[in-house]
Design an enzyme around this catalytic site. Sequence first.
Site, PDB file in Angstrom:
ATOM      1  CE  LYS A 122     161.021 -53.647 -65.678  1.00  0.00           C
ATOM      2  NZ  LYS A 122     159.784 -53.530 -65.684  1.00  0.00           N
TER       3      LYS A 122
HETATM    4  N1  GLU Z   1     157.479 -56.056 -64.051  1.00  0.00           N
HETATM    5  C1  GLU Z   1     156.220 -55.836 -64.164  1.00  0.00           C
HETATM    6  C2  GLU Z   1     156.077 -54.563 -65.330  1.00  0.00           C
HETATM    7  O1  GLU Z   1     156.973 -54.339 -66.139  1.00  0.00           O
HETATM    8  C3  GLU Z   1     155.604 -55.394 -62.795  1.00  0.00           C
HETATM    9  C4  GLU Z   1     156.062 -54.593 -62.048  1.00  0.00           C
HETATM   10  C5  GLU Z   1     155.680 -54.348 -60.492  1.00  0.00           C
HETATM   11  O2  GLU Z   1     154.681 -54.952 -60.392  1.00  0.00           O
HETATM   12  O3  GLU Z   1     156.264 -53.473 -59.881  1.00  0.00           O
HETATM   13  O4  GLU Z   1     154.964 -53.907 -65.413  1.00  0.00           O
END
Ligand code: GLU
Length: 431
Positions: A122
């Site tokens: 993240k």
């Molecule tokens: N931000 C989204 C999540 O928390 C998508 C993450 C992604 O597609 O890599 O799952």
Amino acid sequence: MMLKEIENRVKDPVRVKAPQSNPLVQALAQFDAATERLHLNPELNAMLRFPKRELTVHFPVRMDDGSVKMFTGYRVQHNVNRGPAKGGIRYDVNVSLDEVQALAMWMTWKCALMNIPFGGAKGGVIVDTRQLSSAELERLTRRYTMEIASIIGPESDIPAPDINTNAQVMAWIMDAYSIQCGRTVPAVVTGKPVSIGGSVGRTEATGRGVFIATREGCRVHGIPLKGARVIIQGFGNVGSVTASLLAQAGCKIVGLADVYGAIYNENGIDVNKALHAIKTSGRLEDVPNVEKLSGSDLLEQPSDILIPAAIAGQLTAANARYIQTKLIVEAANGPTTQEADAIFRERGIPVIPDILANAGGVVVSYFEWVQDLQHFFWSLEEVNTRLEQMMTQSFTAVQAICEEQQCDYRMGAYLIAVARVAEATRIRSLP
Ligand code: GLU
């Protein structure tokens, strides 16, 4: 009447004393509970509780008035044993290293649960995007990309949208990264515009996945979708798509909230009018014929399905006893604290956890990455059919383990996910 009730609840001493939740504390507590039940050896527990890599960057951005402002950003890769790290980037004033670590860890479990070949990551930048012009946002994004460029890439770590980032932001990241490489590298991010290698269906994928998880949850718990009263906290990309799909399926959307406040109408809110208000004024409060209340009060109104689709730590020891719903579906990451989870268990309110309910986004991100690497693109029907398959398969697997182990959905999802990551870690062994 409603206001009086709210006043009384505010005076509740448990509510006043409830601690502020730290997402990392929550994530680790969930992980520990699962490892205990799995009888995972303490060394593996130790290996999996730490992020593999965490990068903090402080960087300058030239503002429109000519001044230079410093910003702080992070990128955390929690685990890469099952494949490259994967996860979104959020722009928010409340971003912290603890929060990004927790979110990276949740991505590891989410990807493992969905059985897609990624680890978890993240990223985040501490910024209030409402204070930035579009040009400032672009410069911030490009500079942040340069700062984390050494650890991202199609084979190592693939960002995607999250809170306050979108396809345009992904396009800037892809462009900045490609300039550094001297060639176009579409697979470095997912959630891009379709014109530069994005996947059809990606923008709607998280909301569509939440809809599928809700539908499956309602089926198992005997809640008819037709006429079901739904409250959704959060009306960004995920909340709005979820609301539209549930309304199309016959649900009555009785409450919606955005960052400014909440709206409520027990006879149902017209989702198209809510979408229109967001498009024109950016605020739900401009929807006609609705009662206005605060976002936290909305959560406690009667509903059949409650969908927190905003930020972490919304369902806590302070309000869990006042929630009047039959099913909770976590569209946000980490909206329910451990304490609230225990209360919902005791009260018999099922919670479909984030790592299952909101996994549709990363599943279609996986499809996008595969399409980019193969330079071969799928139709919307193909994307949605495969998404439907992967969501229902995972839901069924979680439900089966919950029955076998007599546990709640979160524990069931963790048992599958943590076991998969632990197995990959064990079989690769220490160097
Ligand atoms: N931000 C989204 C999540 O928390 C998508 C993450 C992604 O597609 O890599 O799952």
